[in-house]
Write an enzyme that holds these catalytic residues in place. Sequence first.
Site, PDB file in Angstrom:
ATOM      1  N   ASP A 189       6.174   0.771   3.833  1.00 11.28           N
ATOM      2  CA  ASP A 189       5.949  -0.072   5.018  1.00 11.28           C
ATOM      3  C   ASP A 189       6.566  -1.464   4.856  1.00 11.28           C
ATOM      4  O   ASP A 189       5.889  -2.493   5.050  1.00 11.28           O
ATOM      5  CB  ASP A 189       4.435  -0.235   5.275  1.00 11.28           C
ATOM      6  CG  ASP A 189       3.681   1.080   5.266  1.00 11.28           C
ATOM      7  OD1 ASP A 189       4.225   2.076   5.758  1.00 11.28           O
ATOM      8  OD2 ASP A 189       2.530   1.107   4.764  1.00 11.28           O
ATOM      9  N   GLU A 240       3.013   4.499  15.468  1.00 12.19           N
ATOM     10  CA  GLU A 240       2.599   3.395  14.587  1.00 12.19           C
ATOM     11  C   GLU A 240       3.863   2.627  14.170  1.00 12.19           C
ATOM     12  O   GLU A 240       4.948   2.877  14.670  1.00 12.19           O
ATOM     13  CB  GLU A 240       1.856   3.933  13.353  1.00 12.19           C
ATOM     14  CG  GLU A 240       2.695   4.829  12.463  1.00 12.19           C
ATOM     15  CD  GLU A 240       1.910   5.446  11.309  1.00 12.19           C
ATOM     16  OE1 GLU A 240       0.684   5.223  11.192  1.00 12.19           O
ATOM     17  OE2 GLU A 240       2.526   6.194  10.524  1.00 12.19           O
TER      18      GLU A 240
HETATM   19  O1  FUB Z   1       0.781   2.858   4.525  1.00 15.30           O
HETATM   20  C1  FUB Z   1      -0.299   3.342   5.295  1.00 15.30           C
HETATM   21  C2  FUB Z   1       0.158   3.730   6.660  1.00 15.30           C
HETATM   22  O2  FUB Z   1       1.150   4.737   6.566  1.00 15.30           O
HETATM   23  C3  FUB Z   1       0.834   2.641   7.437  1.00 15.30           C
HETATM   24  O3  FUB Z   1      -0.044   1.674   7.947  1.00 15.30           O
HETATM   25  C4  FUB Z   1       1.544   3.456   8.451  1.00 15.30           C
HETATM   26  O4  FUB Z   1       2.496   2.765   9.185  1.00 15.30           O
HETATM   27  C5  FUB Z   1       2.121   4.558   7.599  1.00 15.30           C
HETATM   28  O5  FUB Z   1       3.330   4.196   7.002  1.00 15.30           O
END
Ligand code: FUB
Length: 324
Positions: A14, A224
């Site tokens: 991320d 997301e």
């Molecule tokens: O790293 C945890 C979660 O996985 C992140 O918040 C999302 O975007 C995904 O990459």
Amino acid sequence: MAIEPLVKHLFTADPSAHVFEGKLFVYPSHDRKTDIKDNDNGDQYDMIDYHVFSMESVGGPVTDHGVALKAENIPWASKQLWAPDAAFKNGKYYLYFPARDKDGVFRIGVAESDAPQGPFEPESEPIAGSYSIDPASFVDDDGQAYLYFGGIWGGQLQCWTTGKFDGSAYTNMEATGSVPALLPRVAMLSEDMRSFTSDITELAINGADGLLLPADDHDHRFFEAAWMHKYKGKYYFSYSTGDTHFLVYATGDSPLGPFTYQGKILDPVEGWTTHHSIVEFKGKWYLFYHDTSLSGENHLRCVKVREILLIPKADRKKIHEYLF
Ligand code: FUB
């Protein structure tokens, strides 16, 4: 040619990249080994701290500045320090991060530092009114700062459709059919960067027909990993489509939207999640992203970087990645 992870001594994911003090700083999640089995709730992403990295040049040595913030020092957080981002304003650096509060609800916190590498001092409470995950900050040319956020499934965005947390819709539920897909959220940040000064609103993402993308359009709808950048006066909102594993982007004329879907940035990578940032550094544009090539396991990821090719519109179909 295979692209090497940015660092190999830690698992990182991320990545939010920013240019501060003439260097490129990266604020990633710090993945760690646990015995938690993979599930749609994302319980396997059980991170407890953040490291900050910097480099003078892309491809050059990467400095690990060590632990910048720990879960045990965040009074309101219980677990799962997920994807963070950083911002600079009025001489201070701010780290925005999601974590579950003591009731298991994801909230977004802010922590402050005098230096881009931290250490960051967290506020005692999450940002009032904040919820869900994956904060991405954006400071516009006029100095106004915005926070984008949201993530469905384990990110709990689907639990907030009434404006209040509804845990009964918790696991793996999102709208289905031709109704509009759940939308990322945006709010304006205060001058001191610690609170919202506007209502939290939905960031509209329309298709070419001018209508909101439908919930069943999993190849295009928001899941997301929000990111905002500006290029030649236009706003570029990019995100992950989650279960279809694309990084895609939409453009608009205002940081508050509406946005129109434009296309893919990156095809699925190794591993379930895909999450990125886009940054200009020393006259070139870069895509920071992650995959699981270092471990082969979904929750043990590694950050990578590729230069973005600025391909003329007419040639875009020939080379199907990293386009603006
Ligand atoms: O790293 C945890 C979660 O996985 C992140 O918040 C999302 O975007 C995904 O990459």
